[in-house]
Design an enzyme around this catalytic site. Structure first.
Site, PDB file in Angstrom:
ATOM      1  N   ASP A   1      -5.211  18.893 -15.549  1.00  0.00           N
ATOM      2  CA  ASP A   1      -5.573  17.531 -15.944  1.00  0.00           C
ATOM      3  C   ASP A   1      -5.069  17.355 -17.381  1.00  0.00           C
ATOM      4  OD1 ASP A   1      -6.844  15.273 -17.006  1.00  0.00           O
ATOM      5  OD2 ASP A   1      -8.596  15.490 -15.714  1.00  0.00           O
TER       6      ASP A   1
ATOM      7  N   TYR B   1     -14.609  17.449 -17.204  1.00  0.00           N
ATOM      8  CA  TYR B   1     -15.032  16.042 -17.293  1.00  0.00           C
ATOM      9  C   TYR B   1     -16.160  15.791 -16.271  1.00  0.00           C
ATOM     10  CZ  TYR B   1     -14.784  10.991 -16.627  1.00  0.00           C
ATOM     11  OH  TYR B   1     -15.091   9.659 -16.506  1.00  0.00           O
TER      12      TYR B   1
ATOM     13  N   ARG C   1       0.836  -1.213   0.000  1.00  0.00           N
ATOM     14  CA  ARG C   1       0.000   0.000   0.000  1.00  0.00           C
ATOM     15  C   ARG C   1       0.865   1.255   0.000  1.00  0.00           C
ATOM     16  NH1 ARG C   1      -1.725   1.976   4.667  1.00  0.00           N
ATOM     17  NH2 ARG C   1      -2.296  -0.015   5.579  1.00  0.00           N
TER      18      ARG C   1
ATOM     19  N   LYS D   1      -6.733   6.448 -20.134  1.00  0.00           N
ATOM     20  CA  LYS D   1      -6.975   6.909 -21.501  1.00  0.00           C
ATOM     21  C   LYS D   1      -5.716   6.725 -22.359  1.00  0.00           C
ATOM     22  CE  LYS D   1     -10.841   7.922 -19.490  1.00  0.00           C
ATOM     23  NZ  LYS D   1     -11.199   9.242 -18.980  1.00  0.00           N
TER      24      LYS D   1
HETATM   25  C1  LIG Z   1     -11.665   9.696 -17.695  1.00  0.00           C
HETATM   26  C2  LIG Z   1     -11.237  11.006 -17.176  1.00  0.00           C
HETATM   27  C3  LIG Z   1     -11.075  11.207 -15.801  1.00  0.00           C
HETATM   28  C4  LIG Z   1     -11.395  10.128 -14.774  1.00  0.00           C
HETATM   29  O1  LIG Z   1     -10.468   9.090 -14.826  1.00  0.00           O
HETATM   30  P1  LIG Z   1     -10.828   7.548 -14.456  1.00  0.00           P
HETATM   31  O2  LIG Z   1      -9.569   6.847 -14.810  1.00  0.00           O
HETATM   32  O3  LIG Z   1     -11.989   7.163 -15.301  1.00  0.00           O
HETATM   33  O4  LIG Z   1     -11.143   7.505 -13.018  1.00  0.00           O
HETATM   34  C5  LIG Z   1     -10.608  12.452 -15.380  1.00  0.00           C
HETATM   35  N1  LIG Z   1     -10.334  13.435 -16.263  1.00  0.00           N
HETATM   36  C6  LIG Z   1     -10.499  13.273 -17.593  1.00  0.00           C
HETATM   37  C7  LIG Z   1     -10.163  14.394 -18.522  1.00  0.00           C
HETATM   38  C8  LIG Z   1     -10.946  12.055 -18.097  1.00  0.00           C
HETATM   39  O5  LIG Z   1     -11.116  11.904 -19.421  1.00  0.00           O
END
Ligand SMILES: *Cc1c(COP(=O)(O)O)cnc(C)c1O
Length: 406
Positions: free
Chosen positions: A199, A124, A72, A224
Protein backbone atom coordinates in the site's frame (compact mmCIF):
# COMPACT_ATOMS: atom_id res chain seq x y z
CA UNK A 1 -19.21 -14.84 -18.52
CA UNK A 2 -17.01 -17.84 -19.24
CA UNK A 3 -13.31 -17.53 -19.79
CA UNK A 4 -13.35 -17.69 -23.59
CA UNK A 5 -16.00 -14.95 -23.71
CA UNK A 6 -13.87 -12.87 -21.41
CA UNK A 7 -10.80 -13.25 -23.61
CA UNK A 8 -12.77 -12.35 -26.71
CA UNK A 9 -14.16 -9.26 -25.07
CA UNK A 10 -10.82 -8.22 -23.60
CA UNK A 11 -9.10 -8.41 -26.96
CA UNK A 12 -11.98 -6.49 -28.52
CA UNK A 13 -11.50 -3.69 -26.02
CA UNK A 14 -8.13 -2.96 -27.43
CA UNK A 15 -5.61 -1.55 -24.99
CA UNK A 16 -7.67 -2.25 -21.87
CA UNK A 17 -5.49 -5.12 -20.81
CA UNK A 18 -1.90 -4.18 -21.36
CA UNK A 19 -0.43 -0.71 -20.83
CA UNK A 20 3.18 0.05 -21.60
CA UNK A 21 4.69 1.04 -18.26
CA UNK A 22 7.90 2.16 -19.95
CA UNK A 23 6.13 4.70 -22.15
CA UNK A 24 7.91 8.09 -22.20
CA UNK A 25 10.67 6.46 -20.14
CA UNK A 26 13.21 9.00 -21.40
CA UNK A 27 11.27 11.84 -19.75
CA UNK A 28 11.59 12.80 -16.12
CA UNK A 29 8.86 11.97 -13.61
CA UNK A 30 7.53 15.55 -13.57
CA UNK A 31 7.20 15.75 -17.36
CA UNK A 32 5.39 12.41 -17.47
CA UNK A 33 3.06 13.50 -14.65
CA UNK A 34 2.14 16.70 -16.51
CA UNK A 35 1.58 15.16 -19.93
CA UNK A 36 0.11 11.82 -18.89
CA UNK A 37 0.06 8.58 -20.84
CA UNK A 38 -1.46 10.07 -23.99
CA UNK A 39 -3.64 7.12 -24.94
CA UNK A 40 -5.85 9.16 -27.28
CA UNK A 41 -5.17 12.03 -29.65
CA UNK A 42 -8.10 14.44 -29.38
CA UNK A 43 -9.02 15.86 -32.80
CA UNK A 44 -9.85 19.30 -31.33
CA UNK A 45 -6.37 19.72 -29.92
CA UNK A 46 -7.76 20.15 -26.38
CA UNK A 47 -4.85 20.40 -23.96
CA UNK A 48 -6.94 19.14 -21.05
CA UNK A 49 -8.12 15.55 -21.49
CA UNK A 50 -11.86 15.47 -22.36
CA UNK A 51 -14.33 13.92 -19.91
CA UNK A 52 -16.06 11.08 -21.77
CA UNK A 53 -19.26 11.18 -19.73
CA UNK A 54 -20.87 8.29 -21.58
CA UNK A 55 -22.09 4.98 -20.18
CA UNK A 56 -22.09 3.21 -23.53
CA UNK A 57 -20.31 3.40 -26.90
CA UNK A 58 -21.68 2.82 -30.40
CA UNK A 59 -20.32 -0.11 -32.40
CA UNK A 60 -19.35 0.75 -35.99
CA UNK A 61 -20.76 -2.65 -37.09
CA UNK A 62 -21.17 -6.25 -36.02
CA UNK A 63 -17.88 -7.63 -34.61
CA UNK A 64 -16.39 -4.14 -34.90
CA UNK A 65 -15.53 -1.88 -31.97
CA UNK A 66 -14.02 1.53 -31.24
CA UNK A 67 -12.21 -0.19 -28.41
CA UNK A 68 -14.95 0.77 -25.95
CA UNK A 69 -18.29 -0.84 -25.21
CA UNK A 70 -19.60 0.05 -21.76
CA UNK A 71 -18.03 2.30 -19.10
CA UNK A 72 -18.09 -0.29 -16.29
CA UNK A 73 -15.52 -2.20 -18.35
CA UNK A 74 -13.60 0.72 -19.82
CA UNK A 75 -13.96 4.45 -20.41
CA UNK A 76 -11.47 6.65 -22.31
CA UNK A 77 -10.97 9.21 -19.51
CA UNK A 78 -10.51 6.43 -16.96
CA UNK A 79 -8.16 4.52 -19.27
CA UNK A 80 -6.00 7.62 -19.72
CA UNK A 81 -5.75 7.88 -15.93
CA UNK A 82 -4.94 4.18 -15.58
CA UNK A 83 -2.26 4.45 -18.25
CA UNK A 84 -0.74 7.46 -16.49
CA UNK A 85 -0.63 5.71 -13.11
CA UNK A 86 0.84 2.51 -14.62
CA UNK A 87 3.50 4.56 -16.40
CA UNK A 88 4.43 6.58 -13.29
CA UNK A 89 4.54 3.49 -11.06
CA UNK A 90 6.39 1.32 -13.61
CA UNK A 91 3.65 -1.33 -13.91
CA UNK A 92 2.15 -3.06 -16.93
CA UNK A 93 -1.41 -2.17 -15.92
CA UNK A 94 -3.27 0.01 -13.45
CA UNK A 95 -6.96 -0.17 -12.57
CA UNK A 96 -8.84 2.81 -11.13
CA UNK A 97 -11.48 2.10 -8.46
CA UNK A 98 -14.13 4.23 -6.76
CA UNK A 99 -12.19 4.07 -3.45
CA UNK A 100 -8.98 2.78 -1.92
CA UNK A 101 -10.99 0.18 -0.02
CA UNK A 102 -12.58 -1.07 -3.27
CA UNK A 103 -9.08 -1.49 -4.75
CA UNK A 104 -7.84 -3.42 -1.70
CA UNK A 105 -11.00 -5.52 -1.56
CA UNK A 106 -10.59 -6.42 -5.20
CA UNK A 107 -7.09 -7.82 -4.81
CA UNK A 108 -7.92 -9.80 -1.67
CA UNK A 109 -10.25 -11.78 -3.93
CA UNK A 110 -7.12 -13.25 -5.50
CA UNK A 111 -6.96 -15.43 -2.35
CA UNK A 112 -9.03 -18.33 -1.09
CA UNK A 113 -10.41 -19.70 2.12
CA UNK A 114 -7.49 -21.19 4.08
CA UNK A 115 -4.89 -18.83 2.60
CA UNK A 116 -2.83 -16.83 5.08
CA UNK A 117 -1.94 -13.18 4.41
CA UNK A 118 0.66 -11.45 6.59
CA UNK A 119 -0.28 -7.82 7.24
CA UNK A 120 1.44 -4.80 8.84
CA UNK A 121 0.63 -4.62 12.54
CA UNK A 122 -0.36 -0.94 12.49
CA UNK A 123 -2.38 -1.26 9.32
CA UNK A 124 -4.80 1.51 8.26
CA UNK A 125 -7.94 0.97 10.37
CA UNK A 126 -10.33 0.59 7.42
CA UNK A 127 -8.12 -2.10 5.88
CA UNK A 128 -7.96 -3.88 9.23
CA UNK A 129 -11.78 -3.87 9.44
CA UNK A 130 -12.19 -5.13 5.86
CA UNK A 131 -9.73 -7.97 6.43
CA UNK A 132 -11.02 -9.10 9.84
CA UNK A 133 -14.74 -8.43 9.72
CA UNK A 134 -15.37 -9.33 6.08
CA UNK A 135 -12.69 -11.61 4.64
CA UNK A 136 -11.60 -13.46 7.79
CA UNK A 137 -15.01 -13.83 9.42
CA UNK A 138 -17.09 -14.60 6.36
CA UNK A 139 -14.68 -15.97 3.76
CA UNK A 140 -12.08 -17.84 5.81
CA UNK A 141 -8.96 -15.98 4.70
CA UNK A 142 -6.57 -15.69 7.61
CA UNK A 143 -4.72 -12.45 8.33
CA UNK A 144 -1.74 -12.44 10.67
CA UNK A 145 -0.28 -9.19 11.95
CA UNK A 146 3.46 -8.76 11.93
CA UNK A 147 5.91 -5.92 12.38
CA UNK A 148 7.47 -5.89 8.90
CA UNK A 149 10.25 -3.60 10.12
CA UNK A 150 11.50 -6.63 12.13
CA UNK A 151 12.63 -9.26 9.58
CA UNK A 152 13.29 -11.87 12.29
CA UNK A 153 9.66 -11.53 13.38
CA UNK A 154 8.56 -12.00 9.76
CA UNK A 155 10.69 -15.17 9.52
CA UNK A 156 9.13 -16.49 12.72
CA UNK A 157 5.56 -15.93 11.48
CA UNK A 158 6.47 -17.53 8.13
CA UNK A 159 7.78 -20.61 9.93
CA UNK A 160 4.49 -21.02 11.78
CA UNK A 161 2.18 -21.12 8.74
CA UNK A 162 2.34 -23.11 5.53
CA UNK A 163 -0.23 -21.47 3.29
CA UNK A 164 1.15 -17.95 3.12
CA UNK A 165 -0.27 -16.43 -0.03
CA UNK A 166 0.86 -12.83 0.35
CA UNK A 167 2.52 -10.13 2.43
CA UNK A 168 0.42 -6.95 2.60
CA UNK A 169 2.71 -4.12 3.63
CA UNK A 170 2.31 -0.44 4.39
CA UNK A 171 5.57 1.52 4.58
CA UNK A 172 6.01 3.90 6.30
CA UNK A 173 3.19 2.68 8.53
CA UNK A 174 0.29 4.72 9.77
CA UNK A 175 0.56 6.25 12.37
CA UNK A 176 3.79 4.75 13.80
CA UNK A 177 6.05 5.52 10.77
CA UNK A 178 7.82 2.16 10.89
CA UNK A 179 9.66 1.32 7.67
CA UNK A 180 9.77 -2.11 5.99
CA UNK A 181 12.68 -3.26 3.80
CA UNK A 182 10.83 -3.91 0.54
CA UNK A 183 13.72 -5.58 -1.30
CA UNK A 184 14.23 -8.10 1.52
CA UNK A 185 10.50 -8.70 1.92
CA UNK A 186 10.14 -9.31 -1.82
CA UNK A 187 12.73 -12.07 -1.72
CA UNK A 188 11.26 -13.56 1.46
CA UNK A 189 7.75 -13.58 -0.05
CA UNK A 190 8.87 -14.95 -3.41
CA UNK A 191 10.96 -17.65 -1.70
CA UNK A 192 7.68 -19.01 -0.31
CA UNK A 193 5.67 -18.54 -3.49
CA UNK A 194 3.79 -15.61 -1.96
CA UNK A 195 3.00 -12.21 -3.46
CA UNK A 196 4.31 -8.92 -2.10
CA UNK A 197 1.55 -6.29 -2.06
CA UNK A 198 2.43 -2.75 -0.99
CA UNK A 199 0.00 0.00 0.00
CA UNK A 200 1.98 2.98 -1.35
CA UNK A 201 -0.51 5.68 -0.28
CA UNK A 202 1.89 7.58 2.00
CA UNK A 203 4.88 8.15 -0.30
CA UNK A 204 3.33 7.61 -3.75
CA UNK A 205 5.23 6.64 -6.90
CA UNK A 206 6.95 10.04 -6.82
CA UNK A 207 9.01 9.07 -3.76
CA UNK A 208 8.83 5.24 -3.73
CA UNK A 209 8.23 2.67 -6.47
CA UNK A 210 7.74 -0.75 -4.84
CA UNK A 211 7.39 -2.60 -8.18
CA UNK A 212 11.00 -1.63 -8.97
CA UNK A 213 12.03 -3.05 -5.57
CA UNK A 214 10.37 -6.42 -6.25
CA UNK A 215 6.71 -5.99 -5.23
CA UNK A 216 4.08 -7.73 -7.38
CA UNK A 217 1.18 -5.36 -6.75
CA UNK A 218 0.82 -1.81 -5.49
CA UNK A 219 -2.46 -0.56 -4.06
CA UNK A 220 -3.49 2.99 -3.29
CA UNK A 221 -5.94 5.17 -1.65
CA UNK A 222 -5.78 7.75 -4.46
CA UNK A 223 -7.94 9.94 -2.22
CA UNK A 224 -4.80 11.07 -0.39
CA UNK A 225 -1.61 12.42 -2.02
CA UNK A 226 -2.38 11.34 -5.57
CA UNK A 227 -5.52 13.49 -5.46
CA UNK A 228 -4.06 16.07 -3.11
CA UNK A 229 -7.08 18.39 -3.01
CA UNK A 230 -9.42 16.61 -0.58
CA UNK A 231 -12.10 16.39 -3.27
CA UNK A 232 -12.08 12.84 -4.74
CA UNK A 233 -12.41 9.35 -3.20
CA UNK A 234 -10.58 6.84 -5.39
CA UNK A 235 -8.18 3.91 -5.39
CA UNK A 236 -5.76 2.04 -7.64
CA UNK A 237 -4.26 -1.37 -8.17
CA UNK A 238 -1.00 -1.40 -10.15
CA UNK A 239 0.28 -4.72 -11.52
CA UNK A 240 3.89 -5.54 -12.31
CA UNK A 241 3.58 -8.67 -14.46
CA UNK A 242 1.09 -9.51 -17.15
CA UNK A 243 0.25 -12.82 -15.45
CA UNK A 244 -1.88 -11.05 -12.85
CA UNK A 245 -3.77 -8.76 -15.23
CA UNK A 246 -6.48 -11.09 -16.40
CA UNK A 247 -7.79 -12.19 -12.97
CA UNK A 248 -7.68 -8.65 -11.63
CA UNK A 249 -9.38 -7.12 -14.65
CA UNK A 250 -12.03 -9.85 -14.60
CA UNK A 251 -12.92 -8.99 -10.98
CA UNK A 252 -12.85 -5.27 -11.71
CA UNK A 253 -15.31 -5.36 -14.57
CA UNK A 254 -17.47 -8.08 -13.03
CA UNK A 255 -17.94 -6.22 -9.74
CA UNK A 256 -18.39 -2.78 -11.22
CA UNK A 257 -16.43 -0.56 -8.86
CA UNK A 258 -14.59 1.38 -11.54
CA UNK A 259 -13.90 5.07 -11.03
CA UNK A 260 -16.32 7.46 -12.78
CA UNK A 261 -15.11 9.66 -15.69
CA UNK A 262 -15.41 13.00 -13.87
CA UNK A 263 -13.39 11.73 -10.91
CA UNK A 264 -10.82 10.29 -13.32
CA UNK A 265 -10.50 13.71 -14.94
CA UNK A 266 -10.00 15.40 -11.56
CA UNK A 267 -7.29 12.85 -10.80
CA UNK A 268 -5.51 13.53 -14.11
CA UNK A 269 -5.54 17.21 -13.17
CA UNK A 270 -4.15 16.34 -9.71
CA UNK A 271 -1.31 14.16 -10.98
CA UNK A 272 0.13 17.05 -13.00
CA UNK A 273 1.25 18.74 -9.75
CA UNK A 274 2.08 15.62 -7.71
CA UNK A 275 5.85 16.30 -7.53
CA UNK A 276 5.36 20.03 -6.81
CA UNK A 277 2.86 19.36 -4.03
CA UNK A 278 4.84 16.59 -2.39
CA UNK A 279 8.10 18.53 -2.35
CA UNK A 280 6.33 21.57 -0.88
CA UNK A 281 4.52 19.45 1.73
CA UNK A 282 7.71 17.63 2.69
CA UNK A 283 9.61 20.90 3.11
CA UNK A 284 6.96 22.23 5.51
CA UNK A 285 6.84 18.87 7.33
CA UNK A 286 10.57 19.09 7.97
CA UNK A 287 10.21 22.54 9.56
CA UNK A 288 7.27 21.38 11.67
CA UNK A 289 9.14 18.26 12.80
CA UNK A 290 11.98 20.47 14.12
CA UNK A 291 9.50 22.77 15.86
CA UNK A 292 7.67 19.87 17.53
CA UNK A 293 10.91 18.21 18.66
CA UNK A 294 11.79 21.36 20.58
CA UNK A 295 8.35 21.93 22.11
CA UNK A 296 8.04 21.50 25.90
CA UNK A 297 4.62 19.80 25.74
CA UNK A 298 5.57 17.36 22.97
CA UNK A 299 6.77 14.01 24.31
CA UNK A 300 7.89 12.41 21.03
CA UNK A 301 7.79 12.92 17.26
CA UNK A 302 7.49 10.20 14.59
CA UNK A 303 8.42 11.37 11.11
CA UNK A 304 10.14 9.37 8.35
CA UNK A 305 12.11 12.52 7.41
CA UNK A 306 13.44 13.13 10.93
CA UNK A 307 17.26 12.91 10.74
CA UNK A 308 17.01 10.91 14.01
CA UNK A 309 14.52 8.33 12.64
CA UNK A 310 16.01 4.93 13.60
CA UNK A 311 15.57 3.62 10.03
CA UNK A 312 16.93 6.65 8.21
CA UNK A 313 19.37 4.62 6.07
CA UNK A 314 16.74 2.13 4.96
CA UNK A 315 14.34 4.92 3.99
CA UNK A 316 17.05 6.59 1.90
CA UNK A 317 17.92 3.27 0.26
CA UNK A 318 14.41 2.62 -1.07
CA UNK A 319 12.70 6.02 -1.36
CA UNK A 320 13.69 9.42 -2.72
CA UNK A 321 11.62 11.35 -0.16
CA UNK A 322 10.02 11.08 3.25
CA UNK A 323 6.53 12.44 2.77
CA UNK A 324 4.66 14.83 5.00
CA UNK A 325 2.92 12.71 7.65
CA UNK A 326 3.94 13.43 11.24
CA UNK A 327 2.67 11.68 14.35
CA UNK A 328 3.48 13.15 17.76
CA UNK A 329 2.79 12.51 21.42
CA UNK A 330 1.74 15.32 23.72
CA UNK A 331 2.08 15.22 27.51
CA UNK A 332 -1.57 14.43 28.32
CA UNK A 333 -4.83 13.28 26.74
CA UNK A 334 -6.39 16.60 27.82
CA UNK A 335 -3.81 18.52 25.83
CA UNK A 336 -4.44 16.32 22.78
CA UNK A 337 -8.19 16.94 22.99
CA UNK A 338 -7.72 20.66 23.57
CA UNK A 339 -5.34 20.97 20.59
CA UNK A 340 -7.97 19.41 18.31
CA UNK A 341 -10.48 22.05 19.42
CA UNK A 342 -8.06 24.95 19.26
CA UNK A 343 -6.48 24.56 15.81
CA UNK A 344 -7.61 27.28 13.40
CA UNK A 345 -5.62 27.09 10.16
CA UNK A 346 -5.19 23.33 10.50
CA UNK A 347 -8.47 21.42 10.16
CA UNK A 348 -9.52 18.70 12.59
CA UNK A 349 -10.63 16.07 10.06
CA UNK A 350 -9.90 12.53 8.94
CA UNK A 351 -7.89 11.88 5.77
CA UNK A 352 -4.48 13.08 4.67
CA UNK A 353 -2.33 14.09 1.75
CA UNK A 354 -4.16 17.20 0.57
CA UNK A 355 -2.94 20.77 0.20
CA UNK A 356 -4.98 21.66 3.31
CA UNK A 357 -3.28 20.59 6.55
CA UNK A 358 -5.35 18.18 8.64
CA UNK A 359 -4.97 16.88 12.17
CA UNK A 360 -6.51 13.64 13.43
CA UNK A 361 -6.75 11.64 16.62
CA UNK A 362 -5.79 8.10 15.52
CA UNK A 363 -7.06 6.28 18.65
CA UNK A 364 -10.67 7.34 17.98
CA UNK A 365 -10.66 8.08 14.24
CA UNK A 366 -8.48 6.23 11.72
CA UNK A 367 -7.71 3.41 14.18
CA UNK A 368 -10.98 3.40 16.10
CA UNK A 369 -11.81 -0.03 14.67
CA UNK A 370 -8.53 -1.56 15.92
CA UNK A 371 -9.03 -3.36 19.30
CA UNK A 372 -7.89 -1.28 22.32
CA UNK A 373 -5.22 -3.79 23.50
CA UNK A 374 -3.68 -3.87 20.03
CA UNK A 375 -3.70 -0.09 19.85
CA UNK A 376 -2.03 0.26 23.24
CA UNK A 377 0.61 -2.33 22.35
CA UNK A 378 1.42 -0.48 19.13
CA UNK A 379 1.64 2.90 20.86
CA UNK A 380 -1.56 4.36 19.40
CA UNK A 381 -2.52 5.98 22.71
CA UNK A 382 -4.80 8.86 23.68
CA UNK A 383 -1.82 11.25 23.65
CA UNK A 384 -0.94 10.57 20.00
CA UNK A 385 -1.93 13.08 17.31
CA UNK A 386 -1.34 12.77 13.58
CA UNK A 387 -0.70 15.68 11.30
CA UNK A 388 -0.97 15.68 7.52
CA UNK A 389 1.04 18.71 6.43
CA UNK A 390 -0.38 20.69 3.51
CA UNK A 391 1.09 23.59 1.56
CA UNK A 392 0.16 26.56 3.75
CA UNK A 393 3.16 28.68 4.78
CA UNK A 394 5.31 26.84 7.34
CA UNK A 395 5.37 29.88 9.68
CA UNK A 396 1.57 29.99 9.77
CA UNK A 397 1.30 26.26 10.45
CA UNK A 398 3.85 26.50 13.25
CA UNK A 399 2.08 29.52 14.77
CA UNK A 400 -1.20 27.57 14.73
CA UNK A 401 0.38 24.55 16.44
CA UNK A 402 2.09 26.86 18.97
CA UNK A 403 -1.22 28.38 20.12
CA UNK A 404 -3.06 25.02 19.99
CA UNK A 405 -0.48 23.31 22.24
CA UNK A 406 -0.03 26.21 24.70
C1 LIG B 1 -7.27 6.13 3.33
C2 LIG B 1 -6.46 4.91 3.21
C3 LIG B 1 -7.01 3.75 2.66
C4 LIG B 1 -8.47 3.66 2.22
O1 LIG B 1 -8.70 4.43 1.08
P1 LIG B 1 -10.13 5.14 0.75
O2 LIG B 1 -9.80 5.92 -0.47
O3 LIG B 1 -10.48 5.97 1.93
O4 LIG B 1 -11.11 4.06 0.51
C5 LIG B 1 -6.18 2.64 2.52
N1 LIG B 1 -4.89 2.68 2.91
C6 LIG B 1 -4.34 3.78 3.47
C7 LIG B 1 -2.90 3.76 3.87
C8 LIG B 1 -5.10 4.93 3.63
O5 LIG B 1 -4.55 6.02 4.19
Amino acid sequence: MDDSNFKAMASEIEGLLGIDGTRHASLGFGSRAVHGYGAFADPTGAVSQPIYQSSTFAHPGLHRSTGFAYSRCGNPTVLELEGTIAMLEGGCKALAYCSGMAAISSIIKLFESGDVVLVSDDLYGGTHRLFQDVYATRYGIEFRSVDFSDLAAVEAVCASADRIAAFFVETPTNPMMKVADLRRLASMAHGRGALLIVDNTFLTCYYQRPLELGADLVVYSGTKYLCGHNDVICGFVVIRDEGLIERTFMDYMSEGDALAPFEAWLMLRSLKTLPLRLDAQQQRAQAICEFLKGHPHVAGVLYAGDPDHPQRELIRAQASGFGAMISFYVDSAERAERALERVQLITFAESLGGVESLITYPCVQTHGSVPTETRERLGITDTLLRLSVGVEDADDLIADLEQALA
